[in-house]
Structure formats: structure tokens, C-alpha cells
Design a protein around this motif. Sequence first.
Motif, short mmCIF file in Angstrom:
data_model
loop_
_atom_site.label_atom_id
_atom_site.label_comp_id
_atom_site.label_asym_id
_atom_site.label_seq_id
_atom_site.Cartn_x
_atom_site.Cartn_y
_atom_site.Cartn_z
N UNK A 1 -3.18 10.21 15.30
CA UNK A 1 -3.31 9.33 14.13
C UNK A 1 -4.76 9.23 13.71
N UNK A 2 -4.98 9.27 12.42
CA UNK A 2 -6.29 8.95 11.83
C UNK A 2 -6.03 8.04 10.64
N UNK A 3 -7.01 7.22 10.31
CA UNK A 3 -6.84 6.32 9.17
C UNK A 3 -7.13 7.09 7.89
N UNK A 4 -6.35 8.14 7.72
CA UNK A 4 -6.41 9.01 6.57
C UNK A 4 -5.76 8.28 5.38
N UNK A 5 -6.22 8.58 4.16
CA UNK A 5 -5.71 7.88 2.98
C UNK A 5 -4.20 8.06 2.82
N UNK A 6 -3.71 9.28 3.04
CA UNK A 6 -2.27 9.52 2.89
C UNK A 6 -1.49 8.81 3.97
N UNK A 7 -1.93 8.89 5.22
CA UNK A 7 -1.22 8.24 6.31
C UNK A 7 -1.25 6.73 6.18
N UNK A 8 -2.40 6.18 5.80
CA UNK A 8 -2.54 4.73 5.68
C UNK A 8 -1.66 4.19 4.56
N UNK A 9 -1.66 4.85 3.41
CA UNK A 9 -0.83 4.39 2.29
C UNK A 9 0.65 4.54 2.61
N UNK A 10 1.01 5.56 3.40
CA UNK A 10 2.41 5.70 3.83
C UNK A 10 2.78 4.58 4.79
N UNK A 11 1.85 4.17 5.64
CA UNK A 11 2.10 3.05 6.54
C UNK A 11 2.27 1.75 5.74
N UNK A 12 1.47 1.58 4.70
CA UNK A 12 1.63 0.42 3.82
C UNK A 12 3.02 0.42 3.20
N UNK A 13 3.52 1.61 2.85
CA UNK A 13 4.87 1.71 2.28
C UNK A 13 5.91 1.21 3.27
N UNK A 14 5.74 1.53 4.54
CA UNK A 14 6.67 1.03 5.56
C UNK A 14 6.64 -0.49 5.61
N UNK A 15 5.44 -1.08 5.53
CA UNK A 15 5.32 -2.53 5.53
C UNK A 15 5.99 -3.15 4.30
N UNK B 1 8.98 12.80 0.95
CA UNK B 1 9.39 12.75 -0.45
C UNK B 1 10.44 11.67 -0.66
N UNK B 2 11.40 11.60 0.26
CA UNK B 2 12.44 10.59 0.16
C UNK B 2 11.92 9.18 0.24
N UNK B 3 10.90 8.95 1.08
CA UNK B 3 10.36 7.60 1.23
C UNK B 3 9.82 7.07 -0.09
N UNK B 4 9.16 7.94 -0.86
CA UNK B 4 8.62 7.52 -2.16
C UNK B 4 9.72 7.44 -3.22
N UNK B 5 10.64 8.42 -3.22
CA UNK B 5 11.70 8.43 -4.22
C UNK B 5 12.62 7.22 -4.06
N UNK B 6 12.93 6.86 -2.83
CA UNK B 6 13.80 5.70 -2.59
C UNK B 6 13.13 4.43 -3.08
N UNK B 7 11.82 4.31 -2.82
CA UNK B 7 11.13 3.10 -3.28
C UNK B 7 11.13 3.03 -4.81
N UNK B 8 10.96 4.18 -5.47
CA UNK B 8 11.02 4.20 -6.93
C UNK B 8 12.40 3.77 -7.41
#
Length: 247
Positions: free
Chosen positions: A123-137, A65-72
Motif C-alpha cells: 500500500x502507498x498513499x497514492x492518489x488513485x488508491x486513496x480516492x478509491x479508499x474514500x469511495x469505500x468509506x 470500473x464497477x465500483x465507480x459505475x455503481x456509485x454513479x
Amino acid sequence: MWKALHPLAKPERLYQLCGHLVPGFAILALAVLLFGWVWGFGFAPADYQQGNSYRIIYLHVPAAIGSMAIYAAMAISAFTGLVWQMKMADLAAAAMAPIGAVFTFIALVTGSVWGKPMWGTWWVWDARLTSELVLLFLYMGAIALYNAFDDRRLAGRAAGILILVGVINIPIIHFSVQWWNTLHQGSSGMLQQAIDPSMRLPLRWSILGYLLLFITLTLMRLRNLILFTERHRPWAVALAEKQGWRG
């Protein structure tokens, strides 16, 4: 509103305000986070399906939750810096970026640890995991841009544009489990009645603790960034001499 916020655009005033706020937020963050973790890890009951492995939610869910809130929050600061040319807004976004990156990394690591017993794989290239990885990038890209230019104004503008473009990834992360068929479960229900109160309440305390920790670290980093960028200003020189930072 703008009249009330205008003094915060002054580096010296904002530096002093951050210094006054840090101790209180630090104590609150430590107390709330420890309370949530002790309750969640030590006293909350085991889950009838996942046993004790579910307890990683007290690390994973607040970080996610924090990862998304901080980006916002970074996006709001970046927008303010680009539109109203407020240097302190650019510094605020720069202060948040490493903290958001760490939260995202924690969310990814703890998610993988949780996924191993649940999915049978790290790890799987799941939509949630992949988009969270994109957030890290995106966080890493913003940090890189802030440090790629000697001109702080140009650095803030370049990073701000990247941050605003990357905002599109936030709704993708949030709604990915609804838009696509993924292994990742849906909402944890921590704000609803989906889980027992004895599990839900410590999760809420943990989320609040992460929020307070984020505010504390942001204020500390912002204070350091202000002092660094204003180090040649008379007030910063006088402060350095007063504190004995210069021989």
C-alpha cells in the motif's frame, strides 16, 4: 419516458419484474464471467514484463470500473428519490450500496496484491488508491445512514444527500493519474489498442460479467427490500401466506 417508468414506482409491479428478470441475468452473469475468467486465466498469454502476475487485471479492473459505475448509478437513483420523491428509487440506491462496497473492497485488495510485486509494497498513499479508499468509506456511510433511521423516507433522504455529495470523488478517482504524479499506471487500454487482443478481449468479457453480476445482485436485493418495506401491505401479506412464510 416517465409514463413508461411510472409503473416501476409501484412496489408490487417492481417486485414482480425483479423476480422475472433475476434468473435470466443470473445465468448470463455466470456464463459470461466464467467465459472471461477461463479465457483470461487459462489461455491468455503471459505479459512480457509482468509475466503471469498481470492476470489479476481480470479481477481488479472490472471491480474498479464497477465500483465507480455503481456509485454513479446510486447517485442517479438518489437524485430521482430526492427530486421526485420516488420511494423505489431510494430502495434501488440502498440495494446497490453493499454491492458497490464489495466491488470497491475487491478493487482495493486486488490492487494491493498487484502492487506488491510491481511497487515492492502492499500500500502507498497514492492518489488513485486513496480516492478509491474514500469511495469505500462513502459506500459504508450510505449503508450506515440507511440503517440509522426507522423512517425509511428519512433514511433515504439522508443517504441520498451523502451519495450526491460524494459524487465529486468519482472524477477524482478517474483523473487522479492525470492530475497528480502517482505510482498507479494510467488507463489499462482495454477499450483501445494498448494491449494485445488476446489479453484485451477476455478483460472485456470479465467487465461485462461483473456488470451482469451487479444487475443480478441488485435485482435480488431490491426484491427483498421491497418485500420488507411493504410487508404490512395487503399484497405482501397475501404473497407471504401464499408462499407459506407465515404460519
